[in-house]
Design a protein around this motif. Structure first.
Motif, PDB file in Angstrom:
ATOM      1  N   PRO A  87       0.810  -1.218   0.000  1.00  0.00           N
ATOM      2  CA  PRO A  87       0.000   0.000   0.000  1.00  0.00           C
ATOM      3  C   PRO A  87       0.845   1.271   0.000  1.00  0.00           C
ATOM      4  CG  PRO A  87      -0.113  -1.101   2.140  1.00  0.00           C
ATOM      5  CD  PRO A  87       0.675  -1.991   1.233  1.00  0.00           C
ATOM      6  N   ARG A 137      -4.586   6.586  -3.272  1.00  0.00           N
ATOM      7  CA  ARG A 137      -4.166   5.709  -2.172  1.00  0.00           C
ATOM      8  C   ARG A 137      -4.680   4.302  -2.448  1.00  0.00           C
ATOM      9  NH1 ARG A 137      -3.150   9.006   2.386  1.00  0.00           N
ATOM     10  NH2 ARG A 137      -2.585   7.136   3.529  1.00  0.00           N
ATOM     11  N   GLU A 147      -5.068   0.190  -0.959  1.00  0.00           N
ATOM     12  CA  GLU A 147      -5.095  -0.678   0.222  1.00  0.00           C
ATOM     13  C   GLU A 147      -5.619  -2.054  -0.198  1.00  0.00           C
ATOM     14  OE1 GLU A 147      -4.139  -2.153   2.941  1.00  0.00           O
ATOM     15  OE2 GLU A 147      -4.095  -0.216   3.982  1.00  0.00           O
ATOM     16  N   ASN A 202      -8.607  -5.143   3.885  1.00  0.00           N
ATOM     17  CA  ASN A 202      -8.289  -4.040   4.803  1.00  0.00           C
ATOM     18  C   ASN A 202      -9.201  -2.843   4.543  1.00  0.00           C
ATOM     19  OD1 ASN A 202      -6.213  -5.592   5.762  1.00  0.00           O
ATOM     20  ND2 ASN A 202      -4.561  -4.326   4.948  1.00  0.00           N
ATOM     21  N   HIS A 256       0.111  -3.490   9.196  1.00  0.00           N
ATOM     22  CA  HIS A 256       0.590  -3.693   7.833  1.00  0.00           C
ATOM     23  C   HIS A 256       1.740  -4.697   7.684  1.00  0.00           C
ATOM     24  CE1 HIS A 256      -1.451   0.079   6.129  1.00  0.00           C
ATOM     25  NE2 HIS A 256      -1.877  -0.955   5.448  1.00  0.00           N
ATOM     26  N   GLY A 304       3.620  -4.022   3.875  1.00  0.00           N
ATOM     27  CA  GLY A 304       2.159  -3.907   3.910  1.00  0.00           C
ATOM     28  C   GLY A 304       1.430  -5.200   3.620  1.00  0.00           C
ATOM     29  N   LEU A 334      -9.571   6.402   2.733  1.00  0.00           N
ATOM     30  CA  LEU A 334      -8.112   6.565   2.602  1.00  0.00           C
ATOM     31  C   LEU A 334      -7.787   7.998   2.185  1.00  0.00           C
ATOM     32  CD1 LEU A 334      -7.302   3.335   0.548  1.00  0.00           C
ATOM     33  CD2 LEU A 334      -6.800   3.713   2.970  1.00  0.00           C
ATOM     34  N   MET A 360      -4.014   6.424   7.855  1.00  0.00           N
ATOM     35  CA  MET A 360      -3.045   5.448   7.357  1.00  0.00           C
ATOM     36  C   MET A 360      -1.618   5.989   7.282  1.00  0.00           C
ATOM     37  SD  MET A 360      -4.817   2.728   6.460  1.00  0.00           S
ATOM     38  CE  MET A 360      -3.849   2.031   5.138  1.00  0.00           C
TER      39      MET A 360
END
Ligand code: ZN
Length: 327
Positions: A76, A108, A110, A114, A135, A139, A292, A305
Motif C-alpha cells: 500500500p 491511495r 489498500e 483491509n 501492515h 504492507g 483513505l 493510514m
C-alpha cells in the motif's frame, strides 16, 4: 462544496466504483464485470472508464483524490499491486503511479479486505473503536484467509491446501452444498438453485426454511469460522471481530456455533470479545477506500493510514474478518 473521493473496489469478478462524501455517504455508484484474465492494462482502462461514468453523473463534483481497494498481496505504501492470484497478468503493477499521472489527483491503495475493515471501523460496526491497520513488512500482513487451519480439503485458489477461506467462506459453503446434492434430486438446495450450482445464499435460504442438510452445512461452516476466529483472537487480541463478506447475511444462523466454538477453544481471557455482523454490506470496501482519501486531517479523526505506517510494532486492534473477494 462537499469534498468527494473517487473510490474503487477491484475484485476478481466485479469492479465497482463510487463517489463518496466525507461522511461516508455514497452519492453515485457504478460497476462492471472485471476483465480478470485480460491483464492489468485492460482493467486499468476499466477503472478509468468507470471514473468517467461517475464524473459524468456528477460533473460539478469536487473530487479530492482516489482510493482503491485491490486484491493482495499488494504494497500500500509503494502503491504496487504485487501478484494477486485472482487477476491474471498483474505483476508489480504501480497502480498509484499510473492513476496519479492519469488523473492528476492523489491516489491511495489498500488491500481490499483491509479497505472493507476500514469502512466498517470508520462508518460501520466498528465505529468509535480505536485502532489501525496492521501492515507488517511491505504492507503484506494479515492475509488471514490464507492461514492454514487444516491439513486437508479442497485446494485454495492461492495453491495451498487447508487455507481458512478455502474451508470457511461463502464460496466454500456453496461448493460443499453443491457436492452434497445433485441436479434433479428434489432437495430444497437444488430447487432453490434451479438445479444449478448451489451458492451460500441458497444454503442460508434453505436453512431459514428449516432444511436439515442446509442446517448441517451451516453448522460445519460456523465451526470452521469459530476455529479461524479463535486463531485471530489469540494472534491479535482485537476489541471486536466484525464479520462481513458473502456470509454476513447468514450471520444470525452462524453466530451461535461460532460463539460456542470460540468458548471451547479460546483461552479464557479472549472469550468475551464481541463478534458482530458488518453494517455496510457490499459497500464496506468502497467506503473504506474512499476514507483513505477523505479521513486524513479531519478533526478528531483516529490515526490515518499515513501516520500509522510509522507504528510498526503495534498490534491490530480491529480485525476485519472478511472473506477475500474472489468469486
Ligand atoms: Zn490460500
Amino acid at each position: 462544496m462537499t469534498r468527494l473521493a473517487l473510490a474503487f473496489d477491484l475484485g476478481g469478478t466485479e469492479l465497482r466504483g463510487a463517489l463518496v462524501e466525507s461522511g461516508g455517504r455514497v452519492v453515485a455508484q457504478v460497476s462492471a464485470p472485471t476483465m480478470a484474465i485480460a491483464g492489468s492494462d485492460a482493467v486499468i482502462g476499466q477503472i478509468i472508464a468507470l471514473a468517467g461514468a461517475l464524473l459524468t453523473q456528477r460533473p460539478q463534483a469536487d473530487v479530492v483524490g482516489i482510493g482503491i481497494g485491490a486484491p493482495g498481496p499488494l504494497d500500500p505504501k509503494a502503491g504496487i499491486v504485487i501478484a494477486p492470484p485472482t487477476l491474471a497478468g498483474w505483476h508489480d503493477v504501480p497502480l498509484i503511479d499510473i492513476l496519479g499521472k492519469h488523473f492528476g489527483l492523489p491516489v491511495r491503495l489498500e488491500n481490499d479486505a483491509n479497505a472493507a475493515a476500514l469502512g466498517e471501523w470508520r462508518f460501520g460496526a466498528g465505529r468509535d473503536r480505536c485502532g489501525h491497520i496492521y501492515h507488517g513488512r511491505r504492507g503484506l500482513a494479515a492475509e488471514i484467509g490464507h492461514m492454514t487451519i487444516t491439513g486437508e480439503g479442497d485446494r485454495c485458489f492461492c495453491g495451498a491446501v487447508g487455507c481458512f477461506e478455502a474451508v470457511a467462506s461463502g464460496t466454500a459453503l456453496g461448493r460443499r452444498a453443491t457436492a452434497l446434492t445433485a441436479p434433479g434430486d428434489g432437495s430444497l438446495l437444488r430447487r432453490l438453485s434451479a438445479d444449478g450450482d448451489v451458492s451460500a445464499r441458497h444454503v442460508v435460504e434453505a436453512a431459514r426454511a428449516g432444511d436439515i442438510s442446509a442446517l448441517e452445512l451451516i453448522e460445519a461452516e460456523a465451526r470452521w469460522l469459530g476455529i479461524g476466529f479463535t486463531n485471530l483472537l489469540h494472534l491479535y487480541s482485537p476489541d471486536l471481530i466484525v464479520m462481513g463478506g458473502g456470509l454476513a447475511n447468514g450471520f444470525d444462523l452462524l453466530a451461535p456455533t461460532i460463539r460456542a466454538t470460540v468458548e471451547q477453544r479460546a483461552m479464557l481471557a479472549y472469550r468475551d470479545v464481541p463478534i458482530v455482523p458488518a453494517q455496510l454490506g457490499d459497500r464496506a470496501g468502497l467506503i473504506g477506500a474512499a476514507s483513505l482519501i477523505l479521513w486524513e486531517g479531519e478533526p478528531g479523526a483516529p490515526l490515518a493510514m499515513a501516520q500509522d505506517e510509522d507504528n510498526k510494532d503495534g498490534a491490530t486492534e480491529l480485525a476485519g474478518a472478511r472473506e477475500t473477494s474472489h468469486g
